[in-house]
Motif scaffolding. Structure first.
Motif, PDB file in Angstrom:
ATOM      1  N   MET A 154      10.337  -1.235 -10.978  1.00  0.00           N
ATOM      2  CA  MET A 154       9.102  -0.579 -10.524  1.00  0.00           C
ATOM      3  C   MET A 154       7.882  -1.391 -10.894  1.00  0.00           C
ATOM      4  SD  MET A 154      10.245   3.147 -11.562  1.00  0.00           S
ATOM      5  CE  MET A 154      11.988   3.393 -11.395  1.00  0.00           C
ATOM      6  N   PRO A 155       6.867  -1.441 -10.011  1.00  0.00           N
ATOM      7  CA  PRO A 155       5.718  -2.288 -10.312  1.00  0.00           C
ATOM      8  C   PRO A 155       4.937  -1.848 -11.543  1.00  0.00           C
ATOM      9  CG  PRO A 155       5.324  -0.983  -8.349  1.00  0.00           C
ATOM     10  CD  PRO A 155       6.739  -0.779  -8.708  1.00  0.00           C
ATOM     11  N   GLY A 156       4.914  -0.536 -11.803  1.00  0.00           N
ATOM     12  CA  GLY A 156       4.184  -0.064 -12.977  1.00  0.00           C
ATOM     13  C   GLY A 156       4.809  -0.548 -14.263  1.00  0.00           C
ATOM     14  N   LEU A 188       7.870   4.366  -3.753  1.00  0.00           N
ATOM     15  CA  LEU A 188       6.784   5.310  -3.998  1.00  0.00           C
ATOM     16  C   LEU A 188       5.656   4.642  -4.749  1.00  0.00           C
ATOM     17  CD1 LEU A 188       5.847   8.303  -4.050  1.00  0.00           C
ATOM     18  CD2 LEU A 188       6.975   8.506  -6.245  1.00  0.00           C
ATOM     19  N   GLY A 189       6.021   3.904  -5.797  1.00  0.00           N
ATOM     20  CA  GLY A 189       5.003   3.193  -6.569  1.00  0.00           C
ATOM     21  C   GLY A 189       4.225   2.211  -5.709  1.00  0.00           C
ATOM     22  N   PHE A 190       4.946   1.410  -4.906  1.00  0.00           N
ATOM     23  CA  PHE A 190       4.260   0.455  -4.039  1.00  0.00           C
ATOM     24  C   PHE A 190       3.412   1.177  -3.006  1.00  0.00           C
ATOM     25  CE2 PHE A 190       4.997  -3.765  -5.146  1.00  0.00           C
ATOM     26  CZ  PHE A 190       6.258  -3.894  -5.689  1.00  0.00           C
ATOM     27  N   PHE A 210      11.803   5.460  -6.072  1.00  0.00           N
ATOM     28  CA  PHE A 210      10.619   5.447  -6.929  1.00  0.00           C
ATOM     29  C   PHE A 210       9.848   4.140  -6.793  1.00  0.00           C
ATOM     30  CE2 PHE A 210      11.175   9.443  -8.271  1.00  0.00           C
ATOM     31  CZ  PHE A 210      12.010   9.718  -9.343  1.00  0.00           C
TER      32      PHE A 210
END
Lengths: 554, 80
Positions: A469-471, A70-72, A67
């Motif tokens: 995760m970055p978010g 995916l985020g990046f 994930f």
């Protein structure tokens, strides 16, 4: 074991013989004092560590890494889209660009290198550089600011958010305070000396305050002499070039701070990196260095110096000092220990990792530390043998060119250090050190129980909580601020790209209620953001069962 | 009560989707673009599944029947 040659009622030899006979009779002690049985905590006498060394570096489940990437990936695609729009004029450009007349020159601003800054960091930039307007004690006041154009510019609304719980300041012993009684001596010195020194150490900048401070630091650490500098970063970056030069070898830990890396690079010595806290890796490097010597000439290295830190601020791990000291003695290398985060924060009386492991300060060649973290001031010191410090007084760049520490700050350090050592007549210093230990252990234990992934040693007051995760970086920091708690979140490039984290700094000034508030908020937020990845969590919420259900069986 | 907790759960799932795909960080028009793309892809996948899955399943079913029973309907002739 009591001193066997103590005089007891004047019967010196008689007491000595009797004591020895008793001990030999009971069979526990041999003649030269080595115990046969195991000591407490199951650690036998042959090991280097006198108490348990527990560190956690748990890996998250695989789907978390997927994930995160995916985020990046999505962020990168949209970054390219925005860059395309900016390049073709569909969107206003907010970053620095050259003037129209200079468009055909060699580009001054390398556009692609700032891709990450422009496209990902800008979106969550409101979580960093927040201006505060009070002393950074256990609570502080924050200036509220809003953005109209998605974090490119900010404006202050004028409102002040009061009493935000401070989980980000390096205020380990709680000396960042404005209590008038505590700062009495500092105000006196301020009125006596003023604030400016206007000179360097070697010219007219050495005051009696500096001499007093250096003697106190040497006494605190148990070494021969010490020298203080005005800035902690500059202590590392300006003094390592004075100690090593071309033809020397520096063995530096993977995760060393930028000041150490900068100092090492400026010195011109050869740098080799060993894996973080990994003694096998360090030993392999040492053996290779001694067997093969310098790269082309195969001569022996002039000096081999090992650069480590006491507590690593991004991981919360403590250096394996006993093993490193035994390695250094075996291979005849020098050891430079940067105790920026550990001085005052670990150890039974706050004297750093050397005391934490029960070792003597003579084992470490160069003891370096800063006053920024535990003493509520600014500046750094280097301590060790008198010859070393005298050499640095003449050869360090900082001594020759940098302005020396200003007197009120020196007095703040003196009063804080005297408090910790107990020289001001109270036990307040020792209480602070103990309170920090208690707070650290409580905070870490509760976070482990809740199921978060926490890195680092159980005794370190730096607590990194993994977000991945970055978010979630932006969401976490914003929601914590809504709950009136100020945290520091860190992402790439200060950490590996998949391991972004929130870093808490526990302080002795935090009360149990404040820690409980923070922990409850973290619990709630952990459930909402789904941050509890740990597979080894113990019971979360040990429910108090009321034994009202009595099952009566006939 | 069930509807409310169901709605809360769906909202929570939506928040997780937003966080994981970084659409939490996007400006509104970027979100629109992203969601349109995602929904379009999803609808196309579902439509393809709707058209082709029954045909695939019946073909596979016939294949396995042929493999196991070896009795094709055409080979059995009713002789009167």
């Amino acid at each position: 074991m009591a001193n066997p040659s103590a005089v007891c009622n004047g019967h010196l030899h008689h007491h000595h013989h009797q004591k020895q006979n008793n001990l030999l009779k009971s069979g526990i002690y041999k003649k030269n004092g080595i115990t046969k049985g195991t000591k407490k905590n199951g650690i036998s006498n042959g090991t280097l560590y006198k108490k348990k060394f527990v560190e956690h570096f748990e890996q998250a489940p695989m789907y978390v890494a997927v994930f995160t990437f995916l985020g990046f990936g999505v962020g990168t695609i949209f970054g390219y889209l925005r860059d395309f729009m900016r390049a073709w004029g569909l969107e206003k450009r907010n970053v620095a660009t050259e003037r129209e007349q200079q468009k055909d020159f060699v580009p001054l601003y390398q556009d692609f290198e700032n891709f990450y800054t422009r496209n990902l960091y800008m979106r969550i930039r409101d979580n960093w550089n927040r201006p505060i307007c009070s002393v950074p004690g256990p609570q502080f006041d924050l200036m509220e600011r809003v953005t109209d154009d998605y974090n490119w510019t900010f404006r202050f609304t004028g409102r002040i958010i009061k009493n935000v719980i401070n989980m980000g300041s390096y205020n380990y012993l709680g000396f960042a305070e404005t209590d008038v009684n505590a700062l009495k001596t500092v105000t006196v010195e301020l009125q006596k000396y003023g604030t400016g020194i206007c000179s360097t150490r070697q010219e007219m900048g050495t005051l009696d305050k500096h001499v007093e401070l250096e003697k106190l630091v040497a006494k605190f650490l148990g070494v021969e002499d010490a020298m203080v500098f005005g800035m902690g970063f500059a202590t590392n970056s300006m003094n390592i070039p004075a100690l090593v030069g071309k033809g020397c070898l520096i063995l530096s830990d993977e995760l060393n701070h930028t000041s150490l890396v900068l100092g090492a690079r400026l010195s011109g010595a050869t740098i080799r990196i060993f894996k973080h806290n990994n003694i096998q890796s360090l030993e392999n490097l040492l053996r290779d260095a001694i067997i093969y010597g310098q790269p082309r000439s195969r001569r022996a290295w002039r000096k081999i110096i090992i650069l480590v830190e006491g507590i690593y601020s991004m991981e919360g791990s403590i250096v394996r000092l006993p093993e490193i000291v035994s390695l250094k003695k075996k291979y005849k290398a020098y050891l430079y220990l940067d105790e920026a985060h550990s001085i005052g924060a670990v150890g039974a009386t706050g004297r750093g990792v050397v005391e934490y492991f029960g070792m003597s300060p003579d084992d470490v060649d160069v003891l370096m530390g800063t006053f920024t973290k535990s003493f509520g001031a600014a500046g750094g010191y280097i301590a060790g043998k008198k010859d070393l410090v005298d050499f640095l007084r003449t050869h360090s760049h900082s001594a020759v060119y940098a302005t020396s520490m200003c007197p009120p700050v020196a007095e703040q350090i003196i009063r804080a250090m005297k408090c910790v050592m107990g020289l001001d007549g109270t036990t307040q210093g020792l209480q602070r050190v103990r309170q920090l230990g208690k707070n650290t252990r409580y905070f870490r234990r509760r976070l482990h129980e809740m199921g978060f992934i926490i890195y680092g040693n159980d005794d370190s007051p730096v607590v990194p909580l993994l977000l991945y995760m970055p978010g979630k970086i932006g969401a976490f920091a914003r929601r914590m601020l809504e709950k009136n708690i100020g945290v520091v979140v860190v992402g790439f490039p200060a950490t590996p790209i998949t391991e972004s984290r929130a870093r808490f700094c526990v302080s002795a000034a935090h009360t149990r209620e404040m820690l409980d508030t923070v922990l409850n908020a973290l619990d709630e937020l952990g459930d909402f953001l789904h941050l509890k990845y740990s597979r080894y969590s113990k019971s979360s919420h040990p429910e108090l069962y009321e034994e009202t259900r009595l099952e009566l069986e006939d | 009560m069930d509807i409310k907790s169901m709605k809360n759960y769906l909202y929570w799932l939506y928040c997780q989707f937003e966080l994981i795909t970084c659409s939490y960080l996007m400006e509104p028009w970027e979100k629109l673009l992203f969601y349109t793309f995602n929904v379009t892809m999803l609808v196309m996948v579902l439509y393809t599944a709707y058209i082709f899955v029954p045909v695939h399943i019946s073909t596979a079913f016939q294949f396995f029947l042929h493999l196991l029973g070896n009795q094709h309907e055409n080979t059995v002739s009713v002789v009167k």
